[in-house]
Design a protein around this motif. Structure first.
Motif, PDB file in Angstrom:
ATOM      1  N   TYR A  60      33.771  39.187  47.778  1.00 20.08           N
ATOM      2  CA  TYR A  60      33.514  37.752  47.606  1.00 20.08           C
ATOM      3  C   TYR A  60      33.470  37.112  48.984  1.00 20.08           C
ATOM      4  O   TYR A  60      33.929  37.686  49.970  1.00 20.08           O
ATOM      5  N   LEU A 117      36.957  38.158  38.437  1.00 19.52           N
ATOM      6  CA  LEU A 117      38.091  39.093  38.460  1.00 19.52           C
ATOM      7  C   LEU A 117      38.478  39.448  37.027  1.00 19.52           C
ATOM      8  O   LEU A 117      38.716  40.617  36.690  1.00 19.52           O
ATOM      9  N   VAL A 172      36.126  41.934  35.376  1.00 21.05           N
ATOM     10  CA  VAL A 172      36.312  43.331  35.792  1.00 21.05           C
ATOM     11  C   VAL A 172      37.570  43.906  35.142  1.00 21.05           C
ATOM     12  O   VAL A 172      37.607  45.060  34.706  1.00 21.05           O
ATOM     13  N   LEU A 225      36.622  43.720  44.586  1.00 20.51           N
ATOM     14  CA  LEU A 225      35.495  42.868  44.203  1.00 20.51           C
ATOM     15  C   LEU A 225      35.124  42.025  45.432  1.00 20.51           C
ATOM     16  O   LEU A 225      35.898  41.168  45.842  1.00 20.51           O
ATOM     17  N   VAL A 259      42.427  44.234  40.219  1.00 18.03           N
ATOM     18  CA  VAL A 259      41.135  43.870  40.802  1.00 18.03           C
ATOM     19  C   VAL A 259      41.438  42.985  42.003  1.00 18.03           C
ATOM     20  O   VAL A 259      41.951  41.881  41.855  1.00 18.03           O
TER      21      VAL A 259
END
Ligand code: UDP
Ligand code: MG
Length: 340
Positions: A203, A116, A119, A201, A127
């Motif tokens: 995950y 994170l 980014v 993002l 993010v």
């Protein structure tokens, strides 16, 4: 109201806020994995562990960690205020240039936090984690999927599908959110509301490290209703439409009754149909009152202006830059200072 602006010049790069209610089994592992991951990434951190009225040894565990590590701040709320309030308490006292929110049960893997941060360093302001897989029961998964789709169908604001609170926010986003006057804080909604440059993002969401979920079905439904009511006026409009639809039906029936009375005199005896109509209209009215009531409840809560949370004590190794912003007038804090 939150305190004055945090001074971030001397503070850590990233503040990590972890709400905890009865998470004694996972606290230590979370602390270990999180610090290891962040040290490996070379990012300076502070961890704000918020004890949300825990009844087990969580409070002692996080005090012990805060006493041993000056990067950790233990915040004890005066009772259980709920997940969203606990997160708010942490955010209000975070001093980092970015703030990460994560659960204390290891469902949000600590190893994802450096990703994170990476980014964010590319220039994004928010993010948020997007769950690729959920290791949860089928019923809960269906419930979540249904909720996010219902939300996007009827709310005034589209929140990203399958994203929870797990994510990172830049300081400027945090400041905007902190100063929104709402006390009922549905954070993932507010985070979308404020805008800025946002990115998801993906995950893999883990299973709970230990213990059991603090949200039973009832609590989840409540969270969903509060979120919808805070961010959508659609249910109110639905009430109006229901009213219109029943008026039209009533006029149609009236026409039919008049015509029948005039020409054919074949009106049915009609006990059953009368009861059905009466019951139907009564339930439409009660349902509508309930919807309006939900909005009034939120107005009531906001108007009373009670604080979102109350801090009983805050424990830290009181290093420079780790004090956090001054608490608001409604919170009583005691700060432990320990000799090294
Ligand atoms: N939590 C909290 N206060 C509460 C309920 C939960 O601080 O009243 C914390 C909990 O300890 C966990 C996080 O919020 O760290 C998410 O809760 P949980 O894992 O029970 O929810 P789920 O993952 O099942 O949605
Ligand atoms: Mg969980």
């Amino acid at each position: 109201m939150p305190g004055p602006l945090a001074t971030t010049e001397t503070g850590p790069t990233v503040s990590i806020v972890v709400p905890m209610r009865d998470e004694q089994e996972t606290v230590d592992e979370l602390y270990r994995r999180l610090t290891a991951a962040m040290e490996a990434a070379g990012v300076s951190i502070e961890i704000l562990m918020v004890d949300d009225g825990s009844t087990d040894a969580t409070a002692d565990r996080i005090d012990a960690i805060a006493d041993a590590d000056n990067r950790v701040v233990a915040i004890h709320l005066s009772r259980n205020f709920g997940h969203q309030a606990a997160v708010s308490a942490g955010i209000d006292r975070a001093t980092g240039r970015a703030v990460v929110l994560m659960d204390g049960d290891l469902q949000d893997p600590p190893e994802v936090v450096p990703l994170l941060v990476g980014v964010w360093q590319q220039g994004y302001d928010v993010v948020y984690g997007v769950r690729r897989h959920r290791k949860e029961g089928l019923l809960k998964r269906l419930g979540y999927a249904g909720f996010y789709r219902l939300w996007n169908a009827i709310s005034d604001l589209d929140i990203p599908l399958d994203s929870g609170d797990f994510g990172l926010m830049d300081r400027r986003v945090v400041e905007v959110i902190r100063f929104l006057p709402e006390r009922m804080r549905f954070l993932r909604g507010l985070r979308t509301f404020v805008g800025f440059r946002q990115i998801g993002l993906p995950y893999d969401r883990s299973a709970r490290g230990a213990g059991s979920s603090k949200y039973d079905l009832g609590a989840l439904i409540e969270l969903a209703i509060d979120g919808l009511v805070s961010f959508s006026g659609y249910p109110l409009r639905l009430v109006t439409r229901l009213g219109l639809a029943t008026i039209m039906t009533a006029f149609g029936l009236l026409g039919w009754v008049l015509v029948d009375a005039w020409f054919r005199h074949s009106a049915p005896q009609g006990w059953a149909s009368t009861i059905v109509v009466v019951l139907f209209l009564a339930s439409v009215q009660l349902f509508s009152l309930g919807i309006i009531g939900e909005y009034i409840r939120l107005i009531f809560l906001e108007v009373k202006g009670r604080p979102t949370y109350i801090i009983q004590e805050r424990r830290t190794r009181a290093e420079a830059g780790h004090e956090g912003p001054a608490p608001g007038p409604h919170v009583a804090t005691r700060t432990w200072t320990r000799e090294r």
